[in-house]
Design an enzyme around this catalytic site. Structure first.
Site, PDB file in Angstrom:
ATOM      1  N   LYS A  36     -33.737  32.031  31.081  1.00  0.00           N
ATOM      2  CA  LYS A  36     -33.292  31.957  32.483  1.00  0.00           C
ATOM      3  C   LYS A  36     -33.518  33.266  33.243  1.00  0.00           C
ATOM      4  O   LYS A  36     -33.806  33.235  34.433  1.00  0.00           O
ATOM      5  CB  LYS A  36     -31.823  31.543  32.560  1.00  0.00           C
ATOM      6  CG  LYS A  36     -30.838  32.602  32.093  1.00  0.00           C
ATOM      7  CD  LYS A  36     -29.415  32.075  32.083  1.00  0.00           C
ATOM      8  CE  LYS A  36     -28.489  33.148  31.556  1.00  0.00           C
ATOM      9  NZ  LYS A  36     -27.290  32.595  30.914  1.00  0.00           N
ATOM     10  N   ARG A 131     -14.697  30.975  30.633  1.00  0.00           N
ATOM     11  CA  ARG A 131     -15.851  30.623  31.454  1.00  0.00           C
ATOM     12  C   ARG A 131     -16.104  29.123  31.421  1.00  0.00           C
ATOM     13  O   ARG A 131     -16.340  28.495  32.423  1.00  0.00           O
ATOM     14  CB  ARG A 131     -17.113  31.361  30.998  1.00  0.00           C
ATOM     15  CG  ARG A 131     -18.265  31.136  31.988  1.00  0.00           C
ATOM     16  CD  ARG A 131     -19.538  31.796  31.542  1.00  0.00           C
ATOM     17  NE  ARG A 131     -20.410  30.839  30.882  1.00  0.00           N
ATOM     18  CZ  ARG A 131     -21.738  30.894  30.926  1.00  0.00           C
ATOM     19  NH1 ARG A 131     -22.338  31.854  31.598  1.00  0.00           N
ATOM     20  NH2 ARG A 131     -22.469  30.012  30.296  1.00  0.00           N
TER      21      ARG A 131
HETATM   22  C1  LIG Z   1     -27.171  33.079  29.649  1.00  0.00           C
HETATM   23  C2  LIG Z   1     -26.586  32.335  28.516  1.00  0.00           C
HETATM   24  C3  LIG Z   1     -26.923  32.686  27.200  1.00  0.00           C
HETATM   25  C4  LIG Z   1     -27.795  33.883  26.875  1.00  0.00           C
HETATM   26  O1  LIG Z   1     -27.093  35.039  27.202  1.00  0.00           O
HETATM   27  P1  LIG Z   1     -27.727  36.492  26.869  1.00  0.00           P
HETATM   28  O2  LIG Z   1     -26.613  37.428  27.147  1.00  0.00           O
HETATM   29  O3  LIG Z   1     -28.880  36.657  27.816  1.00  0.00           O
HETATM   30  O4  LIG Z   1     -28.141  36.476  25.448  1.00  0.00           O
HETATM   31  C5  LIG Z   1     -26.399  31.930  26.168  1.00  0.00           C
HETATM   32  N1  LIG Z   1     -25.590  30.881  26.410  1.00  0.00           N
HETATM   33  C6  LIG Z   1     -25.250  30.499  27.651  1.00  0.00           C
HETATM   34  C7  LIG Z   1     -24.361  29.327  27.835  1.00  0.00           C
HETATM   35  C8  LIG Z   1     -25.715  31.224  28.754  1.00  0.00           C
HETATM   36  O5  LIG Z   1     -25.349  30.859  29.972  1.00  0.00           O
END
Ligand SMILES: *Cc1c(COP(=O)(O)O)cnc(C)c1O
Length: 227
Positions: A36, A131
């Site tokens: 992302k 969250r």
């Molecule tokens: C963005 C995200 C990740 C990855 O997070 P990083 O800190 O970039 O490794 C994993 N799980 C969810 C649900 C996320 O939103």
């Protein structure tokens, strides 16, 4: 070329991915590469897949659709709860999605049935970071619903810490996730392929010698990009 510009060294990203896949693999943990932060960049995703990343995670259905059009060969995972307005597209292009809401699960099942496909579901559990996720006390009921709905495949449970309220992955909350996975398997006589411990914030816990327990999957973005 105009400035500022971002130079991306694919061979370094490949090194990062290989290193993480190998080290985590030694602990029985597989990696979903979360794209992302790159808006689902196809060159980076291809590099990750070449380095052994077995699935791609994305927060935007638009990026999943664009990656599917480039012929990504591994399953794609929507790492957020699908919006009801996007359920058709999610079922059509994402093999799996992360979920917390019975209403969305019912819509996914109806849509998967209509499209004649099976859709994988990871149930997210709230473990303190506030969250997202199902409260532990409600998990059994939502798992039961998922198992009863047509065309859904319960892939496992997951958590996402270190994002909103500063609760980092540690022995206590990761152990709770493991216990919840084991309890669900016993209660419903099923095998849950994934116990998805979290994101890059899980690496300090593992590096400090944390026992993965049942955790056998991480969703990594930042650590793959920054090393
Ligand atoms: C963005 C995200 C990740 C990855 O997070 P990083 O800190 O970039 O490794 C994993 N799980 C969810 C649900 C996320 O939103």
């Amino acid at each position: 070329m105009s400035a500022p510009r971002l130079e991306i060294h694919l061979e370094r990203l490949q090194h990062n991915a290989r290193t993480l896949v190998e080290r985590l693999g030694q602990q029985g943990i597989t990696v979903t590469g979360v794209s992302k932060a790159t808006l689902g960049d196809a060159d980076i995703v291809r590099t990750w897949v070449g380095a052994g990343i077995g699935s791609i995670g994305e927060s935007r259905i638009e990026s999943i659709e664009a990656l599917a059009a480039t012929g990504v060969s591994v399953p794609m995972l929507l790492i957020r709860a699908p919006m009801l307005s996007q359920v058709e597209r999610v079922v059509a292009h994402a093999a799996i999605s992360c979920n917390s809401e019975p209403l969305v699960l019912e819509a996914l099942a109806r849509t998967a049935e209509r499209q004649g496909v099976r859709h994988g579901v990871v149930l997210m559990v709230e473990l303190g970071d506030l969250r997202e996720g199902i409260l532990a006390a409600d998990l059994e009921a939502v798992a039961q619903l998922t198992l009863a709905l047509p065309n859904l495949e319960l892939m496992g449970i997951g958590a996402n810490l270190g994002c909103q309220h500063g609760v980092a992955p540690d022995a206590r909350n990761m152990d709770e996730l493991s216990c919840l996975a084991t309890a669900l398997e016993r209660r419903f006589s099923v095998h849950l392929p994934w116990c998805s411990g979290g994101n890059s914030a899980n690496l300090p816990w593992l590096a400090a010698g944390g026992d993965p327990g049942r955790v056998n999957h991480l969703r990594l973005g930042e650590a793959l990009l920054l090393g």
